[in-house]
Design a protein around this motif. Structure first.
Motif, PDB file in Angstrom:
ATOM      1  N   GLU A 215       0.833  -1.210   0.000  1.00  0.00           N
ATOM      2  CA  GLU A 215       0.000   0.000   0.000  1.00  0.00           C
ATOM      3  C   GLU A 215       0.860   1.251   0.000  1.00  0.00           C
ATOM      4  O   GLU A 215       0.600   2.202  -0.732  1.00  0.00           O
ATOM      5  CB  GLU A 215      -0.939  -0.011   1.217  1.00  0.00           C
ATOM      6  N   LYS A 216       1.915   1.233   0.803  1.00  0.00           N
ATOM      7  CA  LYS A 216       2.812   2.388   0.871  1.00  0.00           C
ATOM      8  C   LYS A 216       3.483   2.625  -0.494  1.00  0.00           C
ATOM      9  O   LYS A 216       3.591   3.761  -0.954  1.00  0.00           O
ATOM     10  CB  LYS A 216       3.891   2.137   1.939  1.00  0.00           C
ATOM     11  N   SER A 217       3.900   1.543  -1.138  1.00  0.00           N
ATOM     12  CA  SER A 217       4.575   1.676  -2.442  1.00  0.00           C
ATOM     13  C   SER A 217       3.627   2.232  -3.496  1.00  0.00           C
ATOM     14  O   SER A 217       4.016   3.084  -4.303  1.00  0.00           O
ATOM     15  CB  SER A 217       5.109   0.325  -2.904  1.00  0.00           C
ATOM     16  N   ARG A 218       2.384   1.758  -3.476  1.00  0.00           N
ATOM     17  CA  ARG A 218       1.406   2.277  -4.453  1.00  0.00           C
ATOM     18  C   ARG A 218       1.140   3.754  -4.193  1.00  0.00           C
ATOM     19  O   ARG A 218       0.941   4.535  -5.125  1.00  0.00           O
ATOM     20  CB  ARG A 218       0.102   1.471  -4.370  1.00  0.00           C
ATOM     21  N   PHE A 219       1.146   4.133  -2.931  1.00  0.00           N
ATOM     22  CA  PHE A 219       0.934   5.531  -2.540  1.00  0.00           C
ATOM     23  C   PHE A 219       2.070   6.413  -3.062  1.00  0.00           C
ATOM     24  O   PHE A 219       1.840   7.419  -3.744  1.00  0.00           O
ATOM     25  CB  PHE A 219       0.833   5.577  -1.008  1.00  0.00           C
ATOM     26  N   TRP A 220       3.310   6.006  -2.798  1.00  0.00           N
ATOM     27  CA  TRP A 220       4.456   6.767  -3.323  1.00  0.00           C
ATOM     28  C   TRP A 220       4.405   6.828  -4.849  1.00  0.00           C
ATOM     29  O   TRP A 220       4.743   7.844  -5.449  1.00  0.00           O
ATOM     30  CB  TRP A 220       5.771   6.110  -2.894  1.00  0.00           C
ATOM     31  N   ALA A 221       4.008   5.716  -5.461  1.00  0.00           N
ATOM     32  CA  ALA A 221       4.032   5.611  -6.930  1.00  0.00           C
ATOM     33  C   ALA A 221       2.955   6.470  -7.581  1.00  0.00           C
ATOM     34  O   ALA A 221       2.982   6.688  -8.793  1.00  0.00           O
ATOM     35  CB  ALA A 221       3.862   4.160  -7.351  1.00  0.00           C
ATOM     36  N   THR A 222       1.988   6.934  -6.810  1.00  0.00           N
ATOM     37  CA  THR A 222       0.943   7.805  -7.366  1.00  0.00           C
ATOM     38  C   THR A 222       1.048   9.189  -6.720  1.00  0.00           C
ATOM     39  O   THR A 222       0.068   9.741  -6.240  1.00  0.00           O
ATOM     40  CB  THR A 222      -0.467   7.214  -7.178  1.00  0.00           C
ATOM     41  N   GLN A 223       2.262   9.723  -6.672  1.00  0.00           N
ATOM     42  CA  GLN A 223       2.556  11.100  -6.262  1.00  0.00           C
ATOM     43  C   GLN A 223       2.321  11.370  -4.780  1.00  0.00           C
ATOM     44  O   GLN A 223       2.168  12.511  -4.374  1.00  0.00           O
ATOM     45  CB  GLN A 223       1.742  12.110  -7.111  1.00  0.00           C
ATOM     46  N   SER A 224       2.261  10.305  -3.984  1.00  0.00           N
ATOM     47  CA  SER A 224       2.038  10.466  -2.536  1.00  0.00           C
ATOM     48  C   SER A 224       0.864  11.408  -2.252  1.00  0.00           C
ATOM     49  O   SER A 224       0.938  12.285  -1.400  1.00  0.00           O
ATOM     50  CB  SER A 224       3.303  11.010  -1.848  1.00  0.00           C
ATOM     51  N   ARG A 225      -0.192  11.171  -2.970  1.00  0.00           N
ATOM     52  CA  ARG A 225      -1.361  12.040  -2.818  1.00  0.00           C
ATOM     53  C   ARG A 225      -2.215  11.547  -1.658  1.00  0.00           C
ATOM     54  O   ARG A 225      -2.677  10.404  -1.652  1.00  0.00           O
ATOM     55  CB  ARG A 225      -2.150  12.002  -4.114  1.00  0.00           C
ATOM     56  N   GLU A 226      -2.412  12.387  -0.657  1.00  0.00           N
ATOM     57  CA  GLU A 226      -3.212  12.022   0.522  1.00  0.00           C
ATOM     58  C   GLU A 226      -4.689  11.977   0.120  1.00  0.00           C
ATOM     59  O   GLU A 226      -5.106  12.631  -0.827  1.00  0.00           O
ATOM     60  CB  GLU A 226      -3.025  13.072   1.625  1.00  0.00           C
ATOM     61  N   SER A 227      -5.450  11.166   0.837  1.00  0.00           N
ATOM     62  CA  SER A 227      -6.873  11.136   0.499  1.00  0.00           C
ATOM     63  C   SER A 227      -7.598  12.284   1.210  1.00  0.00           C
ATOM     64  O   SER A 227      -8.123  12.140   2.309  1.00  0.00           O
ATOM     65  CB  SER A 227      -7.507   9.793   0.857  1.00  0.00           C
ATOM     66  N   GLU A 228      -7.519  13.428   0.563  1.00  0.00           N
ATOM     67  CA  GLU A 228      -8.169  14.641   1.058  1.00  0.00           C
ATOM     68  C   GLU A 228      -9.002  15.209  -0.082  1.00  0.00           C
ATOM     69  O   GLU A 228      -8.845  14.820  -1.234  1.00  0.00           O
ATOM     70  CB  GLU A 228      -7.101  15.684   1.437  1.00  0.00           C
ATOM     71  N   ARG A 229      -9.844  16.159   0.248  1.00  0.00           N
ATOM     72  CA  ARG A 229     -10.710  16.817  -0.728  1.00  0.00           C
ATOM     73  C   ARG A 229      -9.851  17.625  -1.721  1.00  0.00           C
ATOM     74  O   ARG A 229     -10.174  17.744  -2.886  1.00  0.00           O
ATOM     75  CB  ARG A 229     -11.663  17.730   0.045  1.00  0.00           C
ATOM     76  N   PHE A 230      -8.723  18.148  -1.236  1.00  0.00           N
ATOM     77  CA  PHE A 230      -7.809  18.934  -2.066  1.00  0.00           C
ATOM     78  C   PHE A 230      -6.523  18.129  -2.298  1.00  0.00           C
ATOM     79  O   PHE A 230      -6.377  17.040  -1.747  1.00  0.00           O
ATOM     80  CB  PHE A 230      -7.489  20.267  -1.386  1.00  0.00           C
ATOM     81  N   TYR A 231      -5.592  18.663  -3.066  1.00  0.00           N
ATOM     82  CA  TYR A 231      -4.329  17.957  -3.328  1.00  0.00           C
ATOM     83  C   TYR A 231      -3.380  18.189  -2.168  1.00  0.00           C
ATOM     84  O   TYR A 231      -2.807  19.261  -2.039  1.00  0.00           O
ATOM     85  CB  TYR A 231      -3.714  18.427  -4.647  1.00  0.00           C
ATOM     86  N   GLN A 232      -3.254  17.168  -1.350  1.00  0.00           N
ATOM     87  CA  GLN A 232      -2.450  17.289  -0.135  1.00  0.00           C
ATOM     88  C   GLN A 232      -1.271  16.330  -0.219  1.00  0.00           C
ATOM     89  O   GLN A 232      -1.445  15.155  -0.548  1.00  0.00           O
ATOM     90  CB  GLN A 232      -3.333  16.935   1.070  1.00  0.00           C
ATOM     91  N   HIS A 233      -0.059  16.825   0.072  1.00  0.00           N
ATOM     92  CA  HIS A 233       1.134  15.980   0.009  1.00  0.00           C
ATOM     93  C   HIS A 233       1.976  16.160   1.257  1.00  0.00           C
ATOM     94  O   HIS A 233       2.489  17.249   1.506  1.00  0.00           O
ATOM     95  CB  HIS A 233       1.972  16.331  -1.231  1.00  0.00           C
ATOM     96  N   LYS A 234       2.119  15.093   2.006  1.00  0.00           N
ATOM     97  CA  LYS A 234       2.984  15.147   3.194  1.00  0.00           C
ATOM     98  C   LYS A 234       4.351  14.547   2.889  1.00  0.00           C
ATOM     99  O   LYS A 234       5.280  14.676   3.666  1.00  0.00           O
ATOM    100  CB  LYS A 234       2.343  14.356   4.343  1.00  0.00           C
TER     101      LYS A 234
END
Ligand SMILES: *Cc1c(COP(=O)(O)O)cnc(C)c1O
Length: 382
Positions: A215-234
């Motif tokens: 899950e972490k790898s897929r998250f990094w691989a898709t721009q580490s986009r947080e699941s928020e209403r806006f484009y959030q990147h931590k």
């Protein structure tokens, strides 16, 4: 007229047209983006075939190595022990992470990482208080490395093993697929590999944390986009996900992996038989007791006494429109990597590089093609 070209290893789509069926499905449902049924299913099917606990489909094998290093905690200034005799893609992600590679020589029996040199590397660096964050072993040309011995050393020092199985999909070592022994394993579906998706890779997860790591790898691989209403990147992100069309090709190819391995092995044994009386030629070692090699490329080494050089053979083949290639040039000999440390095991990698050659191993080759190649090679001795 010139003879039909014989390739080293070129894409070979299934005769049944499986790939088109999956692509058509993607088109019909308009799932062309990265994400979609083919991507999810391809990951599942790879797990079924290899026995990995989880898998993430990525844009390239190189991307998979990069994310694996990140997962294993490799960051700026860290050390990574890496097999020297390999393609540069095994080592480059170490530099992407601003870490420092230490290259390890091979051993004669498998052409892969020498457990002895690995042990010496650990002793050398632990003595000065530096422990590597990861070890990268490669299963070159489909030949399994000495996994048991290497894992034992890694476990002793509590350092995770990353298996670069880009060339060894389907190779079985002591009953298990290569790529499933280390914490992570890497596959490639580049155009020259045993099966291809036109380009792509897969990161395999083999620990008890496989699901979270995937899950972490897929998250990094898709721009580490947080699941928020806006484009959030931590966190820093990457665009490394495999597309649904590409995954469709991969799924179709996976169905014929068994046939491809069978053909690759037949090619290897054909050459082996043809050259068995030539003292100067030794085919690559494939250890039938401990492993079943996928024989991705059939390679040979010439003896030190041979008056024929690998380059002589390559040129003679090229004249007849037949493709052959040198063995990978070891990383410690590459200008880009010349300033990094190298743990020598008597120059095994160098010798294989200097005296070796990759022969045409294309699964579309006919018996006549194989005869053409071996006749040219044998003519140097007879
Ligand atoms: C092909 C290959 C890779 C890289 O895979 P890509 O999908 O081309 O990025 C990595 N390591 C080895 C040993 C390879 O042969």
């Amino acid at each position: 007229m010139q003879n039909k070209r014989i390739y080293l290893s070129s894409p070979h789509m299934s005769e049944e047209g499986y790939e088109m069926e999956y692509i058509k499905e993607a088109f019909d449902t308009n799932w062309i983006a990265p994400l979609g049924e083919n991507v999810n299913q391809f990951e599942k099917e790879i797990c079924q075939v290899t026995g990995a606990k989880d898998a993430a489909a990525l844009s390239a094998g190189t991307a998979a190595i990069h994310l694996a290093l990140k997962l294993l905690g490799v960051g700026a200034g860290d050390l990574v022990f890496c097999q020297s005799l390999t393609f540069s893609a095994s080592a480059n992600p170490i530099i992407y992470q601003n870490a420092t590679p230490v290259f390890i020589d091979s051993e004669e029996e498998t052409w892969n990482m020498s457990p002895d040199a690995l042990e010496r590397a650990f002793k050398k660096y632990i003595n000065c208080g530096k422990k590597p964050k990861a070890v990268i072993v490669v299963h070159l040309y489909g030949i399994a490395a000495k996994i048991d011995e290497i894992l034992e050393i890694c476990n002793k020092y509590d350092v995770p093993l990353l298996e670069d199985a880009a060339e060894s999909l389907g190779t079985i070592y002591k009953g298990k697929m290569t790529g499933t022994f280390g914490s992570c394993g890497v596959l490639s579906f580049n155009g020259n590999k045993i099966i291809t998706s036109s380009g792509g890779g897969m990161l395999l997860f083999n620990t008890d944390h496989a699901k979270e790591q995937a899950e972490k790898s897929r998250f990094w691989a898709t721009q580490s986009r947080e699941s928020e209403r806006f484009y959030q990147h931590k966190e820093l992100g990457y665009n490394y996900r495999m597309s649904n069309v590409v995954a469709g090709i991969g799924r179709g190819q996976l169905k014929v992996l068994g046939h491809r391995i069978e053909k690759k092995r037949n090619i290897y044994f054909y050459y082996k038989d043809e050259f068995k009386k030539i003292k100067d030629i030794k085919m690559m070692p494939i250890h039938n007791e401990s492993q079943k090699c996928n024989c991705w490329l059939s390679t040979l080494v010439l003896s030190n006494e041979s008056t024929v050089t690998p380059f002589d053979i390559q040129l003679a083949l090229e004249k007849e429109n037949i493709e052959a290639r040198p063995i990978w040039k070891p990383m410690h000999l590459q200008p880009f990597y010349k300033n990094y440390d190298y743990i020598d095991n008597g120059g095994v990698a160098e010798k294989i590089f200097e005296q070796g050659l990759c022969l045409p191993s294309d699964t579309k080759m006919t018996e006549d093609d194989l005869k053409r190649v071996s006749t040219i090679i044998k003519s140097f001795w007879y």
